[in-house]
Design a protein around this motif. Structure first.
Motif, PDB file in Angstrom:
ATOM      1  N   UNK A  37       0.821  -1.205   0.000  1.00  0.00           N
ATOM      2  CA  UNK A  37       0.000   0.000   0.000  1.00  0.00           C
ATOM      3  C   UNK A  37       0.857   1.259   0.000  1.00  0.00           C
ATOM      4  N   UNK A  38       1.945   1.194  -0.717  1.00  0.00           N
ATOM      5  CA  UNK A  38       2.710   2.405  -0.965  1.00  0.00           C
ATOM      6  C   UNK A  38       1.805   3.385  -1.695  1.00  0.00           C
ATOM      7  N   UNK A  39       1.911   4.672  -1.369  1.00  0.00           N
ATOM      8  CA  UNK A  39       0.975   5.641  -1.937  1.00  0.00           C
ATOM      9  C   UNK A  39       1.004   5.677  -3.459  1.00  0.00           C
ATOM     10  N   UNK A  40       2.100   5.316  -4.046  1.00  0.00           N
ATOM     11  CA  UNK A  40       2.184   5.434  -5.496  1.00  0.00           C
ATOM     12  C   UNK A  40       1.525   4.303  -6.242  1.00  0.00           C
ATOM     13  N   UNK A  41       0.784   3.437  -5.596  1.00  0.00           N
ATOM     14  CA  UNK A  41       0.370   2.209  -6.254  1.00  0.00           C
ATOM     15  C   UNK A  41      -1.040   1.806  -5.813  1.00  0.00           C
ATOM     16  N   UNK A  42      -1.994   1.824  -6.710  1.00  0.00           N
ATOM     17  CA  UNK A  42      -3.351   1.381  -6.385  1.00  0.00           C
ATOM     18  C   UNK A  42      -4.166   2.452  -5.701  1.00  0.00           C
ATOM     19  N   UNK A  43      -5.262   1.998  -5.117  1.00  0.00           N
ATOM     20  CA  UNK A  43      -6.247   2.902  -4.524  1.00  0.00           C
ATOM     21  C   UNK A  43      -6.080   2.920  -3.014  1.00  0.00           C
ATOM     22  N   UNK A  44      -6.173   4.095  -2.408  1.00  0.00           N
ATOM     23  CA  UNK A  44      -6.135   4.174  -0.961  1.00  0.00           C
ATOM     24  C   UNK A  44      -7.169   5.171  -0.487  1.00  0.00           C
ATOM     25  N   UNK A  45      -7.844   4.853   0.614  1.00  0.00           N
ATOM     26  CA  UNK A  45      -8.829   5.761   1.191  1.00  0.00           C
ATOM     27  C   UNK A  45      -8.399   6.109   2.585  1.00  0.00           C
ATOM     28  N   UNK A  46      -8.597   7.379   2.940  1.00  0.00           N
ATOM     29  CA  UNK A  46      -8.186   7.812   4.265  1.00  0.00           C
ATOM     30  C   UNK A  46      -9.345   8.510   4.945  1.00  0.00           C
ATOM     31  N   UNK A  47      -9.776   7.931   6.056  1.00  0.00           N
ATOM     32  CA  UNK A  47     -10.765   8.589   6.910  1.00  0.00           C
ATOM     33  C   UNK A  47     -12.084   8.884   6.227  1.00  0.00           C
ATOM     34  N   UNK A  48     -12.528   8.003   5.327  1.00  0.00           N
ATOM     35  CA  UNK A  48     -13.790   8.243   4.626  1.00  0.00           C
ATOM     36  C   UNK A  48     -14.957   8.217   5.605  1.00  0.00           C
ATOM     37  N   UNK A  49     -15.928   9.081   5.385  1.00  0.00           N
ATOM     38  CA  UNK A  49     -17.167   9.056   6.157  1.00  0.00           C
ATOM     39  C   UNK A  49     -18.330   9.268   5.201  1.00  0.00           C
ATOM     40  N   UNK A  50     -19.479   8.696   5.539  1.00  0.00           N
ATOM     41  CA  UNK A  50     -20.643   8.840   4.661  1.00  0.00           C
ATOM     42  C   UNK A  50     -21.881   9.139   5.504  1.00  0.00           C
TER      43      UNK A  50
ATOM     44  N   UNK B 151      -6.883   0.151   1.611  1.00  0.00           N
ATOM     45  CA  UNK B 151      -6.056   0.303   0.418  1.00  0.00           C
ATOM     46  C   UNK B 151      -6.238  -0.917  -0.461  1.00  0.00           C
ATOM     47  N   UNK B 152      -6.269  -0.704  -1.747  1.00  0.00           N
ATOM     48  CA  UNK B 152      -6.352  -1.806  -2.698  1.00  0.00           C
ATOM     49  C   UNK B 152      -5.194  -1.654  -3.662  1.00  0.00           C
ATOM     50  N   UNK B 153      -4.162  -2.500  -3.527  1.00  0.00           N
ATOM     51  CA  UNK B 153      -3.014  -2.357  -4.423  1.00  0.00           C
ATOM     52  C   UNK B 153      -3.353  -2.843  -5.827  1.00  0.00           C
ATOM     53  N   UNK B 154      -2.533  -2.476  -6.768  1.00  0.00           N
ATOM     54  CA  UNK B 154      -2.683  -3.026  -8.119  1.00  0.00           C
ATOM     55  C   UNK B 154      -2.619  -4.543  -8.012  1.00  0.00           C
ATOM     56  N   UNK B 155      -3.519  -5.238  -8.677  1.00  0.00           N
ATOM     57  CA  UNK B 155      -3.577  -6.682  -8.589  1.00  0.00           C
ATOM     58  C   UNK B 155      -4.320  -7.175  -7.361  1.00  0.00           C
ATOM     59  N   UNK B 156      -4.782  -6.259  -6.529  1.00  0.00           N
ATOM     60  CA  UNK B 156      -5.465  -6.655  -5.313  1.00  0.00           C
ATOM     61  C   UNK B 156      -6.976  -6.574  -5.445  1.00  0.00           C
ATOM     62  N   UNK B 157      -7.654  -6.971  -4.399  1.00  0.00           N
ATOM     63  CA  UNK B 157      -9.113  -6.918  -4.404  1.00  0.00           C
ATOM     64  C   UNK B 157      -9.583  -6.619  -3.000  1.00  0.00           C
ATOM     65  N   UNK B 158     -10.810  -6.094  -2.900  1.00  0.00           N
ATOM     66  CA  UNK B 158     -11.393  -5.818  -1.597  1.00  0.00           C
ATOM     67  C   UNK B 158     -12.854  -6.229  -1.660  1.00  0.00           C
ATOM     68  N   UNK B 159     -13.296  -6.957  -0.641  1.00  0.00           N
ATOM     69  CA  UNK B 159     -14.703  -7.343  -0.583  1.00  0.00           C
ATOM     70  C   UNK B 159     -15.395  -6.478   0.455  1.00  0.00           C
ATOM     71  N   UNK B 160     -16.492  -5.845   0.068  1.00  0.00           N
ATOM     72  CA  UNK B 160     -17.283  -5.083   1.023  1.00  0.00           C
ATOM     73  C   UNK B 160     -18.413  -5.986   1.498  1.00  0.00           C
ATOM     74  N   UNK B 161     -18.530  -6.164   2.803  1.00  0.00           N
ATOM     75  CA  UNK B 161     -19.596  -6.998   3.326  1.00  0.00           C
ATOM     76  C   UNK B 161     -20.348  -6.221   4.381  1.00  0.00           C
TER      77      UNK B 161
END
Ligand code: HEM
Ligand SMILES: Nc1ncnc2c1ncn2[C@@H]1O[C@H](COP(=O)(O)OP(=O)(O)OP(=O)(O)O)[C@@H](O)[C@H]1O
Ligand SMILES: Nc1ncnc2c1ncn2[C@@H]1O[C@H](COP(=O)(O)OP(=O)(O)OP(=O)(O)O)[C@@H](O)[C@H]1O
Ligand SMILES: [Mg+2]
Ligand SMILES: [Mg+2]
Lengths: 209, 255, 146, 221, 209, 221
Positions: free
Chosen positions: A3-16, A30-40
């Motif tokens: 999860x280096x900042x230069x690579x993939x998606x990162x979220x910081x302190x999101x609120x909705x 953080x979701x790196x390149x080649x990575x995945x995230x499941x929202x449950x």
């Protein structure tokens, strides 16, 4: 996980906040390149809301998104153009044939990948010439998923992609995602069950109020 | 079973209609040709209107046909709705464009005739107005029938419209009696016999018969075309099915 | 059974409504719902001055006068009971002749003259060759105007 | 019959909840009429002359526009197919929806019409006839329009098609509605015209729900 | 299985043609009172179409339906009134509150059962006063399912009822169905997976073209 | 820019595929105009007097009706949110959709207008001016209407609300459109009016897509 900042998606302190109710705050992932995230999470916990925030369709109440080191707000257009999003709705035009539907989106993204191959990969290649109004619920969903296969976007955002899909198609979607990740793409999937993403961490959103 | 019933009838229709077609076609051509020549060269001028009366030989038959075709369309629609006869729906659908054409011709020739006779191309009297509504109804029918993806549903929806719109037909017919109109009252079906001299009546009737034969011919052609198109659709779908990947496990259905 | 009775009741109510509708229309038609008024209507009704309407009837025999300006025409419209004098300036339809049907559109002036700004010819439902018309007139079987 | 009122109540409540909706129909009515002074020029005698016609045409168009939504919302969210399954005969469901539609549109149009007639300089003699004609004519528009709405509800592009289907059927209402007002303005009897409008209403009450229900059954297929 | 003609639902020789394509023919099945039937099959095999035929929303190309010994065509109205149907669409009015939405349907069926209890049984009792437009996809689906709990209909027809539902809600739906069957009701469910109906036979429809 | 034409092509294809759609707009236009002789009475000089106004008002209403569908289909099926994500700037997407809309509606209205003017007995001197004014004015209607369509797209009851939003904005087009025709009929120069219409078009071209795109972003949230 990288999860280096230069690579993939990162979220910081999101609120909705929706309808005056806070769904989540201080969300980091953080979701790196080649990575995945499941929202449950249970119904109403904010999976769809979070996906739409990531897609830039909904404004977060707080926090920021960074993509390959660039903040969302710094280059919103560039950010958006690299996303392929499949929501609850299928964006299928009943008046066009299956192939025409897909070709439009591919054309919009400057050609995209091979339309016929994308259809084939979801097992609806034989329906290419059929007007989309004749599709069943699951066939239409597969056409919506074929869109992500045809677009050259590195980040896929999928909201309950397997809804109404049969077994065989779920396997096809899994294979599609695996291929995308192998090629360095990233995936975020909101789902209740039924889809296997090897090695993907799960982000459980709080219980619904 | 139902499928049998669905395909048996069109097949029979194709056979019979093929036999009728040359007769109706040739009689339409001959009757209209004879009627036109008679109307233009041999019928006498009117004592009042002079030669403009010759417009009558087109105007009156097409006006009759406009009403007749709508009536036929509404009847076929009723048959289709009540007895669920697919051929009746096809026939009703095929009537609409023909009727619209006849209505248009009646409107156009009426206008052409109105300028020399009345001194106006168009007035908004009850007869003319109700015929214009008839024209709109034909257009609405066609638009509605085409708006559905499945022809069968479009036909049923349009059939309801055809029946609702039928109230207009008696209004057209009797408008000249119920209201004071600029349009003349009926000349032919009236107490005391036709008020048209035989020398004009005969070519008029020939033209009317010719128009009817023309209607029958075009109707048969259109219904046949619709049947063929429906078959083609089925074939196209079967072709798609044929190219589908083999089923993963056994199907329940077996024909 | 019960459902059948209810359905029957609905059909009866529907029929009653339709019957009432028909009765209303028929009684309405006894009064005037017309495209143009006849001279008798004008005599019977108080039609206010300045109101535009149409008057229809036959052009009275021998009443057509062309004024000196060559454009204005005066004639009398009659329904064989009452008559209205009409003055009109403008082109006339070909079929305008004495004894023929006509519909004039305009306003009634203070002097009881109908000032028309449009004239339409209304012909009747008889069609025949000129010779036949002549013959009929000669034999005295002529039923139409004139 | 309590199911009937159940539907009326729901539709009224939805209309109120949605707030602006019947207001919007009214505003369309007003704006369409006020376009005419711009289009025709402000000469008051011309405006007065065309006032009954313009008001009626605007009412027709306003009714027609609002009709598109008569069944569409229920169709889109799946309520309509459930209504066809409900124990209330579909004909009465249609009647209930027409009643609610009229209460939230036609009634308001009728109430507003004298004011607009005033704006258009119409002769005050015609006001009573205009109101009466609108009160008789607008329910006919709702009922006849229901047929068109039912026929087009399953089509995405219903909105414009519906106008093609129902406007021709509205024309008799227009003719007699304007006739009543014109007669009153010229000091003639408006009654025969109003009677014809009443007859149309009586005939529409049983026939239109029946035809519309048939069309709806077809649409949910 | 008890398929005496006088008891429950029976179908004889059903066939369905959609868009000129025959989906199935000669379909026979019976659902006794207290019984259940699962419709399975890949996307486009005709599950939805079959359910709509049973509900009387779609016309079968051939065959007939019998319900407690009475043919569908002999008493279509009475037949329809005894069905509770949940399709792909939720029939939820965004403008009404959750409780109002449900109360309307209950009122239409002459009072129906207890609205509050129905909401509670699907775990959305606490949302009763919330306008339905604020519901998430799964909450809306639960409201649609609460409708069948509130109606006094003996035959339930459910088209993929568990779509977008979380684990807990799926269990609630299973409990609801079990209770309905115990009270002598019958259920037909189209589903791809994820719902357990003890002792229910499965009808697999043919593979999609 | 190939993405731009991609959208134009798709919208045109959809319009053609749906077949009757632009035909329906035309027919609405024709029917709305023919309602006036019923409403106003058949006197030809009155009709001729109000013809330009009636034709323009009908064109406004027809354009407005068809506008409701400009973004709605895309919104309903989820395409719209995907279009906001697409690499083409949303302003150009709007422009492309307006172009397609105009080609399938405004252009046809303009083409049909002389015929309707004939039916309404309008003086033949005004025909050329009417056609020119329509050709300049109808694209403005599409562009301005796009703002209203975008604002209302996320509301179920768009159909009527949109009229409330856009009809007032259409009034300037109406005034100068009628002005051009009236001038030509009375033998005056129509050019100044046409120039104003042209100016409106030039101003609408950059402004409207920009405002409509902003409204759309808000609607998909
Ligand atoms: C646009 C204008 C006109 C329209 C829409 C129109 C319409 C019609 C219609 C629908 C009929 C059939 C009526 C029936 O079957 O009873 C008819 C019959 C007729 N029309 Fe016209 N008409 C128009 C103009 C004229 C004109 C200008 C004339 C002569 C001056 C004329 C003379 C006749 C005659 C002689 C008949 C036959 C009457 C009969 O059935 O005995 N029409 N017209
Ligand atoms: N309106 C229609 N016109 C023509 N064909 C249709 C129509 N609706 C559905 N079909 C076709 O009928 C078939 C069955 O559709 P249906 O919706 O019943 O399938 P299903 O088993 O419910 O599938 P899914 O699991 O995807 O929901 C599909 O192949 C579809 O293409
Ligand atoms: N437009 C809206 N306005 C106000 N509140 C909303 C809106 N849309 C959703 N919500 C609320 O936000 C919460 C989260 O909704 P969301 O759709 O993100 O949930 P979800 O996790 O995707 O649920 P599901 O599994 O049911 O799809 C819900 O409680 C819902 O009531
Ligand atoms: Mg969700
Ligand atoms: Mg399905």
């Amino acid at each position: 996980m990288n999860d280096a900042p230069g690579n993939g998606l990162a979220a910081e302190g999101l609120a909705c906040v929706r309808g005056g109710r806070t769904l989540f705050t201080g969300l980091d992932f953080a979701v790196p390149a080649g990575g995945a995230l499941v929202l449950a999470g249970p119904n109403g916990s904010g999976k769809t809301s979070l996906l739409r925030i990531i897609a830039g369709l909904l404004e977060a109440a707080a926090g920021r998104l960074v993509w390959d080191g660039v903040g969302f707000d710094d280059d919103a257009e560039g950010y958006r153009a690299r996303i392929a999003f499949v929501g609850h709705l299928d964006a299928v035009k009943p008046g066009l044939t299956v192939a025409e539907n897909l070709a439009f989106w591919a054309g919009l993204y400057g050609g995209g990948r091979d339309v016929a191959a994308a259809l084939e990969s979801l097992g609806i290649g034989h329906l290419a010439g059929v007007p989309a109004r004749f599709l069943s619920a699951g066939q239409r969903r597969r056409l919506a998923l074929a869109r992500i296969a045809a677009l050259p976007a590195p980040l896929w955002l999928l909201d309950e992609p397997t809804v109404t899909l049969d077994e065989q198609s779920v396997r096809a979607v899994e294979a599609l995602i695996a291929g995308h990740r192998a090629a360095g793409g990233a995936v975020v999937v909101a789902t209740h069950a039924g889809i296997a993403l090897p090695g993907a961490p799960t982000l459980r959103l709080g219980d619904a109020p | 079973m139902t499928t049998m019933h669905r395909f048996a009838n069109p097949a029979r229709f194709m056979r019979y209609s093929a036999r009728i077609l040359p007769w109706s076609g040739w009689s339409a051509a001959i009757l209209i040709a004879v009627g036109l020549v008679w109307a233009v060269f041999f019928a006498p001028p009117d004592y009042q209107q002079g030669d403009s009366v010759r417009i009558m030989f087109v105007h009156v038959p097409s006006a009759w046909m406009a009403l007749f075709v709508y009536t036929a369309m509404a009847s076929a629609s009723a048959v289709g709705l009540i007895w669920k006869h697919p051929l009746a729906h096809l026939a009703a659908r095929s009537c609409a464009p023909i009727g619209a054409c006849f209505t248009f011709v009646a409107l156009a020739t009426g206008s052409l005739w109105g300028k020399p006779m009345w001194g106006a191309w168009w007035v908004w009297d009850a007869r003319l107005t109700s015929v214009l509504i008839l024209f709109f109804l034909y257009l609405g029918y066609m638009a509605l029938a085409d708006a559905f993806d499945e022809p069968a549903r479009g036909a049923k929806a349009a059939a309801i419209l055809a029946l609702v719109g039928f109230v207009n037909v008696p209004i057209i017919k009797f408008s000249v009696e119920w209201w004071n109109t600029l349009h003349q009252p009926s000349s032919i079906v009236k107490l005391g016999g036709p008020a048209i001299h035989v020398s004009m009546l005969v070519p008029l009737v020939i033209m009317a018969l010719g128009f009817t034969a023309y209607f029958v011919t075009v109707l048969i052609l259109r219904v046949r075309a619709e049947i063929v198109a429906a078959k083609l659709r089925v074939l196209q779908i079967a072709e798609v099915d044929r190219r589908a990947p083999a089923p993963a496990d056994g199907a329940v259905s077996a024909d | 059974m019960k459902r059948k009775h209810r359905r029957l009741a609905f059909v009866v109510v529907g029929m009653v409504l339709l019957g009432a509708a028909a009765a209303l229309v028929l009684s309405a038609f006894e009064e005037n719902l017309v495209f143009f008024y006849s001279p008798s209507d004008l005599a019977a009704k108080e039609i206010p001055e300045g109101r535009r309407f149409r008057v229809g009837g036959l052009v009275e025999e021998g009443s057509v006068k062309r004024l000196a300006d060559g454009l204005t025409v005066e004639f009398v419209v009659t329904d064989l009971v009452e008559a209205v004098p009409v003055s009109y300036r403008g082109p006339l339809p070909d079929l305008f002749r004495e004894g023929q049907g006509v519909i004039a559109e305009g306003v009634l002036t203070a002097g009881g003259v109908f000032r028309a700004d449009g004239v339409l010819a209304k012909h009747d439902e008889n069609y025949m060759p000129p010779e036949v018309a002549e013959a009929l007139k000669k034999s005295g079987k002529w039923k139409g105007a004139q | 019959m309590s199911a009937f009122w159940c539907i009326v109540r729901r539709d009224l409540r939805l209309a109120l909840r949605r707030g602006g909706d019947s207001v919007n129909v009214m505003v369309f009515f007003v704006i369409a009429i006020t376009l005419f002074p711009f289009g025709v020029g402000p000469e008051s005698n011309i405006l007065a002359r065309i006032a009954p016609g313009v008001i009626w045409v605007a009412a027709l168009l306003a009714a027609m526009l609002s009709l598109d939504r008569l069944f569409r919302d229920d169709y889109d969210d799946g309520s309509l197919e459930l209504l066809t399954l409900a124990p209330l005969a579909l004909e009465f469901t249609v009647l209930a929806k027409c009643l609610a539609h009229w209460l939230t549109t036609g009634l308001l149009l009728a109430a507003a019409s004298p004011l607009l007639a005033l704006m258009m300089n119409m002769d005050a003699d015609g006001f009573a006839a205009l109101l009466a004609a609108m009160l008789l004519g607008t329910p006919v528009l709702s009922l006849v329009g229901a047929i068109g709405a039912a026929l087009t509800v399953s089509l995405r592009r219903g909105g414009v098609l519906i106008s093609l289907l129902v406007l021709p059927l509205f024309i008799p209402v227009l003719i007699f509605g304007v006739g009543a007002v014109a007669a009153a303005v010229y000091g003639l009897a408006a009654r025969p015209h109003l009677m014809v409008l009443g007859a149309m209403l009586l005939a529409a009450l049983p026939l239109c729900p029946w035809a519309a229900a048939a069309a709806l059954r077809l649409s949910v297929e």
